[in-house]
Design a protein around this motif. Structure first.
Motif, PDB file in Angstrom:
ATOM      1  N   SER A  65      24.115 -44.974-103.497  1.00  0.00           N
ATOM      2  CA  SER A  65      24.236 -43.749-103.501  1.00  0.00           C
ATOM      3  C   SER A  65      25.371 -42.640-102.577  1.00  0.00           C
ATOM      4  N   VAL A  66      25.985 -41.934-102.344  1.00  0.00           N
ATOM      5  CA  VAL A  66      26.027 -41.184-101.297  1.00  0.00           C
ATOM      6  C   VAL A  66      25.491 -39.908-101.164  1.00  0.00           C
ATOM      7  N   SER A  68      24.607 -41.317 -97.215  1.00  0.00           N
ATOM      8  CA  SER A  68      25.671 -41.389 -96.742  1.00  0.00           C
ATOM      9  C   SER A  68      26.225 -40.423 -95.490  1.00  0.00           C
ATOM     10  N   VAL A 117      31.511 -36.423-105.508  1.00  0.00           N
ATOM     11  CA  VAL A 117      31.858 -37.193-104.276  1.00  0.00           C
ATOM     12  C   VAL A 117      31.457 -38.637-104.660  1.00  0.00           C
ATOM     13  N   GLN A 118      30.059 -38.926-105.626  1.00  0.00           N
ATOM     14  CA  GLN A 118      29.605 -39.978-105.678  1.00  0.00           C
ATOM     15  C   GLN A 118      30.841 -41.040-106.149  1.00  0.00           C
ATOM     16  N   HIS A 156      33.473 -42.127-104.349  1.00  0.00           N
ATOM     17  CA  HIS A 156      32.861 -42.910-103.311  1.00  0.00           C
ATOM     18  C   HIS A 156      33.341 -44.538-104.087  1.00  0.00           C
ATOM     19  N   ASP A 157      33.212 -44.394-105.655  1.00  0.00           N
ATOM     20  CA  ASP A 157      32.532 -46.152-106.108  1.00  0.00           C
ATOM     21  C   ASP A 157      33.731 -46.314-107.098  1.00  0.00           C
ATOM     22  N   VAL A 210      34.676 -36.893 -96.850  1.00  0.00           N
ATOM     23  CA  VAL A 210      34.839 -37.339 -97.848  1.00  0.00           C
ATOM     24  C   VAL A 210      35.992 -37.523 -98.815  1.00  0.00           C
TER      25      VAL A 210
END
Length: 346
Positions: A159-160, A163, A183-184, A187-188, A239
C-alpha cells in the motif's frame, strides 16, 4: 546527438507544460494556447495517428513518419491551481477547459492494432469512484474499482500508505480515501507493468487515460487553504513525478506522459461506470473490444482483388494498343498475308 527522454507534462493553472520529450517528438517553446477539446488530437498525433482536422497549433512540430512512442499516458488532475513538477521543456496555456475523453484515440488503437494486444486503460471518477476500460483485463483486474475494494487495497501489502507520511490526511475520511485511492492506482499500474513487462514490449502502442478528482474533492470538503489540501498537493506532485519516470523507463524510454491540471471543467463529463472486466457480452463477436462494425471484414480482400484486376486490365489494354499501333499489316497479320498470296496466284 541529443539523448532520448520521455514526455511528461506538468500544468500550472489551466495549462500544459512539457517536462521531457523524446527527440522525435518536437515540442516548441512558446505561449501558444491549446483548447482542451484539442487534447485528443494532440495525443493522436504524438502516437502517429492522423486526425480529421489539422491541428493548427505550432507547439508540436511534425516528426519522423515511422517513429512513434510505445505508449501515451495522459493524467488529468482536477481542482488544482499548480503542481510543482520541475525540469519543464515547454509550457502552454489551456483554453476552453471543457471536459474531454480519449475515446477516439482508443478506437484508433483498437482498429489499427486489432491483431495485437494493445493496453487501453481509462480511469475517470464516477459513482463507483473509478471507471476503467482495458484490453489486458487479466492483467489489470486487480486494480481497485469500487470504494470497498479501495479500502481493502490500502490495508494490503504494498500500500502507498507506507510510502509517504499522511500528515493531516486520514485514511478514514471519505474525501481523503478517494485521493489516496487514486495515488494507489497509479502505483499499482506501474507495479503490474513491472510484473508483466511483455505488455510494454509488444508491437502495439498502449494508451492510458487517467483522470484524478481527489484534489477537487479535498478542496470542496476542506478548502484550498486547508493543510489536507496542501499536503495532498505535495504528495500528488511527487507521485506523478515518479509515475512518469517509471512509465517512461518501463516502455524503454519511449513513453509520452502528459499531465493536465485544470481548476474546474466548464461542462462536466458524465460516464456510466462499469468494471474493467465488463466486456463479456459484446455486439461484435469477432472483436474483443465491444466495438460496432465499421465495415465488412472482407473489405480489404475485395478492395485488393478489384484494385489489382483493374491494374492488370489497364496494363493489358496499353500493351495491346501499343502492339496494334506498331503492327506491320504485311508481315504481322495473317489476313493480309493470305490476301497477298491469293493475288499473286491469280
Amino acid at each position: 546527438k541529443k539523448p532520448t527522454v520521455g514526455v511528461l507534462c506538468s500544468v500550472q493553472g489551466d495549462s500544459l507544460t512539457v517536462l521531457q520529450a523524446p527527440e522525435f517528438l518536437s515540442f516548441q517553446k512558446g505561449d501558444w494556447p491549446l483548447s482542451a477539446e484539442k487534447i485528443p488530437d494532440l495525443v493522436a498525433l504524438t502516437m502517429g495517428f492522423s486526425v480529421e482536422e489539422d491541428l493548427s497549433w505550432p507547439g508540436l512540430q511534425a516528426g519522423p513518419l515511422f517513429q512513434r512512442p510505445r505508449a501515451n499516458v495522459l493524467v488529468v488532475v482536477r481542482g488544482v491551481d499548480s503542481l510543482d513538477l520541475p525540469q519543464s521543456v515547454a509550457s502552454y496555456p489551456l483554453e476552453n477547459p471543457v471536459a474531454f475523453t480519449l475515446d477516439s484515440v482508443a478506437e484508433m488503437v483498437h482498429s489499427t492494432f486489432a491483431e495485437y494486444t494493445p493496453v487501453v486503460l481509462q480511469l475517470a471518477p464516477s459513482e463507483e469512484r473509478l471507471y476503467m476500460l482495458g484490453k489486458a483485463n487479466a492483467v489489470f483486474e486487480d486494480l481497485p474499482v469500487t470504494l470497498q475494494q479501495i479500502r481493502a487495497r490500502l490495508s494490503q501489502d504494498g500500500s502507498v500508505l507506507t510510502s509517504f507520511p499522511l500528515n493531516s490526511l486520514s485514511r478514514n475520511a471519505e474525501a481523503d480515501l478517494l485521493f489516496l485511492s487514486e495515488v494507489q492506482v497509479l502505483h499499482d499500474i506501474t507495479a503490474l507493468l513491472q510484473r508483466h513487462r511483455h505488455l510494454a514490449k509488444d508491437n502495439s502502442p498502449d494508451l492510458y487515460s487517467l483522470e484524478l478528482s481527489g484534489l477537487e474533492e479535498l478542496s470542496r470538503v476542506y478548502g484550498k487553504d486547508s493543510p489536507q489540501y496542501r499536503d495532498a498537493t505535495s504528495i500528488l506532485a511527487s507521485v506523478l513525478q515518479k509515475f512518469g519516470e517509471d512509465m517512461y523507463r518501463l516502455y524503454g524510454n519511449s513513453a509520452a506522459v502528459e499531465v493536465v491540471t485544470v481548476k474546474t471543467f466548464e461542462a462536466p463529463l458524465t460516464r456510466k461506470s462499469r468494471s474493467i472486466l465488463e466486456s463479456k457480452q459484446i455486439s461484435n463477436p469477432g472483436s474483443p473490444y465491444n466495438l460496432a462494425y465499421k465495415y465488412n471484414f472482407e473489405y480489404a480482400v475485395i478492395f485488393n482483388i478489384v484494385l489489382w484486376m483493374m491494374i492488370v486490365l489497364v496494363l493489358a489494354v496499353i500493351v495491346i494498343a501499343y502492339n496494334l499501333w506498331n503492327m506491320d499489316p504485311g508481315y504481322d497479320s495473317i489476313i493480309y498475308r493470305m490476301t497477298n498470296q491469293k493475288i499473286r496466284m491469280d
